[in-house]
Scaffold this active site. Sequence first.
Site, PDB file in Angstrom:
ATOM      1  CE  LYS A  66       9.735   5.526  -1.845  1.00 19.96           C
ATOM      2  NZ  LYS A  66       9.525   6.633  -2.790  1.00 19.96           N
ATOM      3  CE  LYS A 102       6.246  -0.671  -4.456  1.00 18.84           C
ATOM      4  NZ  LYS A 102       5.700   0.571  -4.783  1.00 18.84           N
ATOM      5  CE  LYS A 139      10.070   4.988 -11.400  1.00 15.54           C
ATOM      6  NZ  LYS A 139       9.047   5.163 -10.395  1.00 15.54           N
TER       7      LYS A 139
END
Length: 336
Positions: free
Chosen positions: A115, A197, A200
């Site tokens: 992130k 992965k 969303k």
Amino acid sequence: MEEKKARLFSAVQPSGIPTIANYIGAIKNWVALQDSYECIYSIADLHTLTVRQVPAQLRQRTVELLALYLACGVDPNKSVMFVQSHVPQHAELAWILNTITYPGELARMTQYKDKSQRHADNVNMGLMDYPVLMAADILLYNAEVVPVGKDQKQHLEIARDLAVRFNNRYSPTFAVPEGIIPKVGANVMSLQDPMHKMSKSDANENAFISMADDKDTIIRKFKRAVTDSENSISFDENRPGISNLMTIYSVFTGLSFAEIESKFAGVGYGQFKIEVGEAVADLVCKIDAKKKEYLADKGYLEGVMAEGREKAYYMASKMLNKVYKKVGLYIPERKK
Ligand code: TYM
């Protein structure tokens, strides 16, 4: 006499519309576990603030996530459902846990590193501290089990370490939580890049199936799913694209890999992708229709939220008082 059930905690962030990966890796299992455990399911809104959010959208996604929990079958008569920020003890316990956490153990978290790269213009303390708030979520309820997908395993390890560290430094206080990670579907992959992965927050909408996609969109996304050139339906770790589609199909139909292989012997990828799309769309569209019914009844949703908050608040304040006492904070008589 009925045996006391073990306590279970889990949560999803309202950071986007949940995908089938969140359903497969978490929510579907929550529903199945409701009868065996004393379940507490939260909407982790404080966690979403570690990445920039549009405030009005975050508020809307919070109620939508509650409606989705209900539509998937989480039952307010069996499980406690509440919004994380409605119970201030989560942030308070996170502070206490921060005082026994080392920056080094947070800096090495895979999700933090990912992130920080993706949001290089907003690498804030919250992003790094994220696992400590998550540990507080779990430890505040003395949860013994935590059903999550594989991507949360590292964070769960921190929660365990902090529980043990606190118990050793003060005295036994927290249960050391165990993860429940599904055998099939713990790591659903992106439809566009099966080495990563499904997420969303992926910028490419074709990479995921959202729980609000309509049937045509779902089938179109599966048709475009990246596979290899072999064109035979069999599970093989070296062929992540087709293996991922088989995993998804297995979860949505209940068929084993062997059953899928024999059902689709001699069938090409094109046909298989359509069948996967149909199986997924059948359930996703049913859930979405139910979610819309719940959303039309805001009074009911707020009632569920308020009831959940009350139950969670009671458990959380008891635990936090205990922790405050152990670390030596002065608690006035009238608050005890
Ligand atoms: P979140 O919102 O990213 O994801 C919610 C749940 O979905 C699972 N999941 C997946 N499972 C399989 N394949 C995937 N590709 C996939 N992507 C996500 C996640 O493992 C998770 O179970 N930090 C958590 C929310 C949280 C939490 C907690 C969870 C906050 N406090 C306390 C457990 C206990 C998160 O961001 O999940």
